[in-house]
Design a protein around this motif. Structure first.
Motif, PDB file in Angstrom:
ATOM      1  N   LEU A  34       0.829  -1.197   0.000  1.00  0.00           N
ATOM      2  CA  LEU A  34       0.000   0.000   0.000  1.00  0.00           C
ATOM      3  C   LEU A  34       0.868   1.254   0.000  1.00  0.00           C
ATOM      4  CD1 LEU A  34      -2.750   1.278   0.037  1.00  0.00           C
ATOM      5  CD2 LEU A  34      -2.764   1.064   2.525  1.00  0.00           C
ATOM      6  N   ALA A  35       1.958   1.247   0.773  1.00  0.00           N
ATOM      7  CA  ALA A  35       2.862   2.393   0.801  1.00  0.00           C
ATOM      8  C   ALA A  35       3.532   2.588  -0.558  1.00  0.00           C
ATOM      9  CB  ALA A  35       3.918   2.206   1.888  1.00  0.00           C
ATOM     10  N   ALA A  36       3.900   1.493  -1.212  1.00  0.00           N
ATOM     11  CA  ALA A  36       4.533   1.590  -2.529  1.00  0.00           C
ATOM     12  C   ALA A  36       3.562   2.173  -3.548  1.00  0.00           C
ATOM     13  CB  ALA A  36       5.028   0.219  -2.984  1.00  0.00           C
ATOM     14  N   VAL A  37       2.320   1.725  -3.525  1.00  0.00           N
ATOM     15  CA  VAL A  37       1.322   2.256  -4.453  1.00  0.00           C
ATOM     16  C   VAL A  37       1.092   3.738  -4.178  1.00  0.00           C
ATOM     17  CG1 VAL A  37      -1.123   2.179  -5.083  1.00  0.00           C
ATOM     18  CG2 VAL A  37       0.187   0.065  -4.911  1.00  0.00           C
ATOM     19  N   MET A  39      11.787  -1.532  -1.876  1.00  0.00           N
ATOM     20  CA  MET A  39      11.931  -2.955  -1.527  1.00  0.00           C
ATOM     21  C   MET A  39      13.228  -3.525  -2.067  1.00  0.00           C
ATOM     22  SD  MET A  39       8.125  -4.351  -2.425  1.00  0.00           S
ATOM     23  CE  MET A  39       7.484  -5.121  -0.961  1.00  0.00           C
ATOM     24  N   ASP A  40      13.702  -4.568  -1.412  1.00  0.00           N
ATOM     25  CA  ASP A  40      14.842  -5.315  -1.932  1.00  0.00           C
ATOM     26  C   ASP A  40      14.414  -6.011  -3.226  1.00  0.00           C
ATOM     27  OD1 ASP A  40      16.466  -4.634   0.215  1.00  0.00           O
ATOM     28  OD2 ASP A  40      15.918  -6.435   1.357  1.00  0.00           O
ATOM     29  N   PRO A  41      15.355  -6.262  -4.154  1.00  0.00           N
ATOM     30  CA  PRO A  41      15.013  -6.911  -5.425  1.00  0.00           C
ATOM     31  C   PRO A  41      14.329  -8.271  -5.268  1.00  0.00           C
ATOM     32  CG  PRO A  41      17.205  -5.984  -5.541  1.00  0.00           C
ATOM     33  CD  PRO A  41      16.747  -5.850  -4.109  1.00  0.00           C
ATOM     34  N   ASP A  42      14.623  -8.993  -4.184  1.00  0.00           N
ATOM     35  CA  ASP A  42      13.978 -10.300  -4.008  1.00  0.00           C
ATOM     36  C   ASP A  42      12.579 -10.188  -3.388  1.00  0.00           C
ATOM     37  OD1 ASP A  42      14.900  -9.580  -1.466  1.00  0.00           O
ATOM     38  OD2 ASP A  42      15.375 -11.647  -0.905  1.00  0.00           O
ATOM     39  N   GLU A  43      12.124  -8.940  -3.133  1.00  0.00           N
ATOM     40  CA  GLU A  43      10.810  -8.731  -2.519  1.00  0.00           C
ATOM     41  C   GLU A  43       9.802  -8.042  -3.439  1.00  0.00           C
ATOM     42  OE1 GLU A  43      11.931  -6.505   0.950  1.00  0.00           O
ATOM     43  OE2 GLU A  43      11.990  -8.328   2.162  1.00  0.00           O
ATOM     44  N   GLY A  44      10.274  -7.439  -4.536  1.00  0.00           N
ATOM     45  CA  GLY A  44       9.328  -6.730  -5.382  1.00  0.00           C
ATOM     46  C   GLY A  44       9.880  -6.415  -6.752  1.00  0.00           C
ATOM     47  N   CYS A  45       8.976  -6.357  -7.723  1.00  0.00           N
ATOM     48  CA  CYS A  45       9.344  -6.062  -9.104  1.00  0.00           C
ATOM     49  C   CYS A  45       8.097  -5.558  -9.814  1.00  0.00           C
ATOM     50  CB  CYS A  45       9.865  -7.322  -9.792  1.00  0.00           C
ATOM     51  SG  CYS A  45      10.565  -7.026 -11.432  1.00  0.00           S
ATOM     52  N   GLY A  46       8.302  -4.772 -10.861  1.00  0.00           N
ATOM     53  CA  GLY A  46       7.174  -4.266 -11.623  1.00  0.00           C
ATOM     54  C   GLY A  46       7.423  -4.306 -13.110  1.00  0.00           C
TER      55      GLY A  46
END
Length: 177
Positions: free
Chosen positions: A8-11, A125-132
């Motif tokens: 939610l914070a990222a969005v 986020m760390d690369p192993d936790e998020g991607c778009g």
């Protein structure tokens, strides 16, 4: 902050960076929010076929309204969901604006199911936790993300998952430019 609130914070960061005031006058015949693609219109059986849980699909949380974007997301996979797959759509913004958004980093041009797309990491986020992944369509820009929930350790590559889900659901998005 608990990790389950990170998506939610990222969005919110994405939308804050993209939601700059727009000047001008409404033009008759130009599609508005009501007519734009709604990711929650993707059929439940298509969501289930990806391994995501269609029962978790929802748009904006009650009380949150972001007029420039439609939103939907699903938890996956069941029975132990460790990530959230989200889809945002806007008729107002472009792929170029996604590329210049400071909430994203490590951009890479990719091809996904015949579409030219932009893959990126999430700065929060760390690369192993998020991607778009994001791509332009004839109607606007689609932005898709995979974000670890933090309830269990990541159990896969988020970039591989966002690529896979994008290809699996591509027929439901507006056509490419």
């Amino acid at each position: 902050m608990q990790r389950r609130w990170v998506p939610l914070a990222a969005v919110a960061a994405v939308l804050t960076a993209c939601s700059q005031p727009v000047e001008g006058v409404a033009v008759a015949g130009v599609p508005g929010q009501a007519e734009q693609f709604d990711p929650c219109s993707i059929p439940d059986d298509a969501i289930a076929a990806t391994g995501l849980n269609p029962e978790t699909g929802s748009g904006w949380i009650e009380g949150i309204s972001v007029k420039a974007w439609t939103n939907c997301g699903w938890a996956g996979p069941t029975p132990n969901p460790w990530y959230h797959f989200g889809v945002l759509f806007s008729i107002r913004f472009t792929l170029d604006e996604v590329r210049h958004n400071s909430a994203f980093q490590d951009f890479k041009d990719v091809r996904l199911g015949g579409r030219t797309a932009l893959e990126f990491g999430l700065a929060s986020m760390d690369p192993d936790e998020g991607c778009g992944t994001s791509f332009d369509t004839t109607e606007g820009v689609v932005m898709l993300t995979v974000e670890a929930l933090g309830t269990v350790p990541p159990q896969g590559d988020p970039c591989e998952l966002v690529r896979r889900h994008t290809i699996e659901l591509q027929q439901y998005f507006p056509p490419s430019i």
